[in-house]
Write a protein that holds these residues in place. Structure first.
Motif, PDB file in Angstrom:
ATOM      1  N   ASN A   1     -12.867   4.692  -1.172  1.00 58.18           N
ATOM      2  CA  ASN A   1     -11.579   4.205  -0.693  1.00 58.18           C
ATOM      3  C   ASN A   1     -11.608   2.696  -0.493  1.00 58.18           C
ATOM      4  O   ASN A   1     -10.642   1.992  -0.827  1.00 58.18           O
TER       5      ASN A   1
ATOM      6  N   THR B   1      -9.254   0.080  -2.544  1.00 55.25           N
ATOM      7  CA  THR B   1      -8.347  -0.818  -1.821  1.00 55.25           C
ATOM      8  C   THR B   1      -8.550  -2.265  -2.262  1.00 55.25           C
ATOM      9  O   THR B   1      -7.587  -3.029  -2.400  1.00 55.25           O
TER      10      THR B   1
ATOM     11  N   ASN C   1       2.738  12.738  -4.239  1.00 55.62           N
ATOM     12  CA  ASN C   1       2.372  13.148  -2.880  1.00 55.62           C
ATOM     13  C   ASN C   1       2.742  14.614  -2.648  1.00 55.62           C
ATOM     14  O   ASN C   1       1.976  15.383  -2.055  1.00 55.62           O
TER      15      ASN C   1
ATOM     16  N   ASP D   1      -3.444   7.051  -7.840  1.00 50.45           N
ATOM     17  CA  ASP D   1      -4.147   5.778  -7.665  1.00 50.45           C
ATOM     18  C   ASP D   1      -3.774   4.790  -8.763  1.00 50.45           C
ATOM     19  O   ASP D   1      -3.605   3.583  -8.500  1.00 50.45           O
TER      20      ASP D   1
ATOM     21  N   VAL E   1      -1.889   0.323   1.766  1.00 51.41           N
ATOM     22  CA  VAL E   1      -1.832   1.772   1.619  1.00 51.41           C
ATOM     23  C   VAL E   1      -2.462   2.432   2.836  1.00 51.41           C
ATOM     24  O   VAL E   1      -3.551   2.041   3.275  1.00 51.41           O
TER      25      VAL E   1
ATOM     26  N   GLN F   1      -3.399   6.316   4.363  1.00 53.04           N
ATOM     27  CA  GLN F   1      -3.473   7.748   4.081  1.00 53.04           C
ATOM     28  C   GLN F   1      -3.038   8.541   5.305  1.00 53.04           C
ATOM     29  O   GLN F   1      -3.449   8.274   6.424  1.00 53.04           O
TER      30      GLN F   1
ATOM     31  N   SER G   1      -1.272  12.715   1.748  1.00 54.56           N
ATOM     32  CA  SER G   1      -0.311  11.759   1.196  1.00 54.56           C
ATOM     33  C   SER G   1      -0.798  10.332   1.396  1.00 54.56           C
ATOM     34  O   SER G   1      -1.534  10.028   2.341  1.00 54.56           O
ATOM     35  N   LEU G   2      -0.356   9.465   0.513  1.00 51.78           N
ATOM     36  CA  LEU G   2      -0.579   8.036   0.665  1.00 51.78           C
ATOM     37  C   LEU G   2       0.759   7.367   0.924  1.00 51.78           C
ATOM     38  O   LEU G   2       1.694   7.494   0.123  1.00 51.78           O
TER      39      LEU G   2
END
Length: 667
Positions: free
Chosen positions: A72, A76, A184, A205, A219, A221, A225-226
């Protein structure tokens, strides 16, 4: 299960696990070049053992899940650096186009300015009565106006192009956020306790990566869902809901496209950064509009300085000169939220004081305030009201407004249209005011002829324009270029003071009187201009050390053969008519070109650095999530061997079953 059946059963689970792992590895290999694909890994675990005869015997293996090789933090970083690199790329692309535009115009505009002064004005100054020379100046003026207005139109076209690109970027952003919200929903419904829909996760992504190329995002989480936000916190995606952006007109300037929320129309432009959209907004506010204002300031200064000089001289008809150029008006824009129908207009009163900055005016019901939009600082202004019209003066401009209500705001763009609307308005070569308004001569005019019978040595200077009267004597009742005569009423030598009167030739009416101290610096006599422009005075100086009563001096209008005012026009090429007397016309354009070139060089450096950082982030992400064919080939061999071994175990189990059946049948 134990015995031969246990052997076969365990081997079957191993065979299935190896087969599934081979499928995962094959999928990795087939997607080695798929954008956004994250390498998958088969996670295998042993099945619980069973007790048989006091022993725990294994029941084989199981492929419990297929995981993504995912970080992650690294992902990012990819989103963040992609946004920065995309924004830098867009800014650089737009800037290099502007650098080429301004640099290309530099040679044309510089050449036009040089030719206008060196070939046009200088020729008239040397041959003021020559019509072909005057016609050449008219042509040079038209060429200069065309070059300058073309440059302004090209910058305006750039602005329209930015508007179009903003709209295209918003369309792309809305499409991406809708797809992210839909994913999502799909991911939520497809996720189980032990398994995730890896393909859908990769797609989401990748969509966010594409979105970060359009706009800087953050973003968060929440469950499966993001949620996606702009860098300044405005929500774009929240779970299954996407929040669309839209184009909107600037509340002051309808020709300028802004970014707004589709749901409530709130303007977001000033808070958006990063990505192609952020790069466009940065280019417009920090580069393009300042360039338009700077070029407009040059046009305004050219028009005002030439027109004022024209108004100081006489044309071949004997009249004070008219305007040679016209530039664009001061743009005064009312806020669309204003509740009153105020009448407001502006004009440039002193181009030398123009800074190229824009202002916001605000009315509190009693008084007005002005804020420089470039610095955010308050700007001092003078305010007066007469006949229901309030006049505001600041920064070289004058604003007239009536009917405003408390809370009304306006934007003042003094020079935005200066270059776009710049034009040559003089077509008659005889209308060029090449002559000085007065020629100073010793003697007096008699029947149209100058007769000099002076016995003293006093002189009357050739004179010059003065914006304000500093003279001891101001001639009243007449305006430039009324013919005048200065006559000494007494005589004397150094150390004494003699009197004089100012009359019109052939008239005994005294328009002004005074005295001059002989042997000193003399006495200044000012004659007012009746028209504005130019306003001010024509100023001459009477001086000497021997005076004889009756000696006279004449101020007569400059004739067609006089080029005094044309010489003053030629001097404007190098005169500091901008920046409160610190900058010439060519110097201002050189400064504009240098500023844009510097911004272009900085944009290239920023792009190079941002691209390098983005490449490093992508490389780090690929080291975690990318497919390595060498590794996958090794895994193929590993799982192939496991598959073959399991198959052999099954074969052996089958052989044992056959031996057992044969033995039973023989018993």
């Amino acid at each position: 299960m134990s015995g031969v059946s246990g052997l076969v059963s365990n081997a079957v689970t191993g065979l299935q696990a190896a087969q599934d792992a081979l499928q995962v590895t094959g999928n990795n290999i087939s997607n080695v070049n798929t954008p956004g694909y994250t390498r998958e890994q088969a996670v295998q675990s042993t099945q619980p053992a069973s007790m048989y005869g006091g022993l725990y015997l294994g029941n084989g293996t199981d492929l419990t899940t297929v995981t993504r090789s995912y970080s992650n933090f690294v992902q990012t970083q990819v989103w963040s650096t992609t946004s920065s690199a995309s924004g830098a790329s867009t800014l650089n692309s737009e800037l290099q186009a502007l650098v080429n535009l301004v640099s290309g115009n530099q040679s044309g505009l510089s050449t036009s300015i040089n030719q206008f002064f060196a070939s046009g004005v200088a020729q008239v100054a040397s041959s003021p009565s020559d019509i072909p020379s005057r016609q050449a100046l008219i042509s040079q003026a038209q060429s200069l106006a065309q070059t300058l207005s073309n440059a302004g139109a090209q910058l305006q076209s750039e602005s329209s192009g930015v508007n179009q690109q903003i709209g295209q970027s918003i369309t792309t952003i809305n499409s991406l956020t809708q797809q992210i919200a839909q994913l999502n929903v799909q991911i939520n419904s497809s996720t189980t306790a032990n398994n995730n829909p890896n393909t859908l996760l990769d797609q989401r992504d990748q969509l966010i990566t594409q979105l970060s190329g359009q706009l800087g995002v953050s973003v968060l989480q929440q469950g499966n869902s993001l949620n996606v936000f702009t860098n300044s916190g405005q929500v774009l995606v929240a779970g299954s809901q996407s929040y669309a952006l839209t184009t909107a007109s600037n509340p002051y300037d309808p020709s300028q496209t802004e970014v707004a929320y589709a749901s409530n129309g709130a303007i977001l432009s000033q808070s958006l950064q990063g990505g192609a959209l952020g790069g466009l907004l940065q280019f417009r506010s920090q580069v393009l509009q300042p360039a338009q204002d700077s070029l407009g300031r040059i046009a305004d200064a050219m028009a005002q300085s030439m027109n004022q000089q024209q108004a100081q001289g006489l044309d071949m008809y004997g009249n004070l000169g008219g305007a040679m150029f016209a530039s664009g008006p001061v743009l005064v824009l009312a806020n669309s939220a204003n509740t009153s129908g105020a009448s407001i207009s502006g004009s440039i009163v002193n181009a030398n004081q123009l800074s190229g900055d824009n202002y916001q005016l605000k009315f509190d019901g009693t008084s007005w305030s002005a804020t420089d939009l470039s610095t955010g600082q308050s700007t001092s202004l003078s305010q007066s009201t007469s006949g229901g019209v309030t006049t505001l003066s600041f920064g070289g401009v004058q604003i007239n407004v009536s009917g405003a209500s408390a809370g009304n705001t306006f934007e003042v763009l003094p020079t935005r249209l200066g270059a776009v609307n710049f034009r040559s308005v003089m077509t008659d070569p005889k209308a060029i005011a090449a002559a000085s308004p007065y020629v100073s001569s010793a003697g007096q005019m008699v029947s149209g002829s100058l007769q000099n019978t002076n016995l003293g040595n006093l002189t009357l200077s050739s004179g010059q324009y003065a914006s304000g009267s500093a003279g001891a004597i101001v001639v009243g009742g007449v305006d430039v270029p009324t013919a005048l005569q200065v006559t000494l009423t007494s005589g004397g030598t150094s150390g004494s003071s003699v009197g004089f009167v100012v009359t019109q030739p052939g008239s005994n009416t005294v328009l002004a009187s005074g005295s001059v101290s002989l042997g000193g610096s003399g006495t200044t006599i000012d004659v007012a201009y009746g028209s504005n422009p130019p306003g001010g005075y024509w100023s001459v100086n009477l001086s000497g050390n021997v005076a004889v009563s009756g000696d006279a001096f004449s101020l007569s209008a400059g004739g067609p053969g006089n080029g005094g005012n044309a010489q003053a026009m030629a001097a404007l090429q190098s005169a500091d008519t901008l920046g409160n007397g610190t900058l010439s016309l060519q110097g201002a354009y050189t400064q504009l070109v240098g500023q844009v070139a510097s911004q272009g060089s900085q944009a290239q450096s920023t792009l190079s650095a941002a691209t390098a950082v983005a490449q490093q982030a992508t490389a780090a992400q690929q080291s975690v999530s990318g497919v390595n064919l060498d590794q996958e080939a090794a895994r193929l061999m590993q799982y192939q061997q496991a598959y073959q071994a399991a198959a052999t175990a099954i074969q052996i189990g089958g052989s044992l079953f056959q031996s057992l059946i044969t033995a039973v049948q023989s018993a």
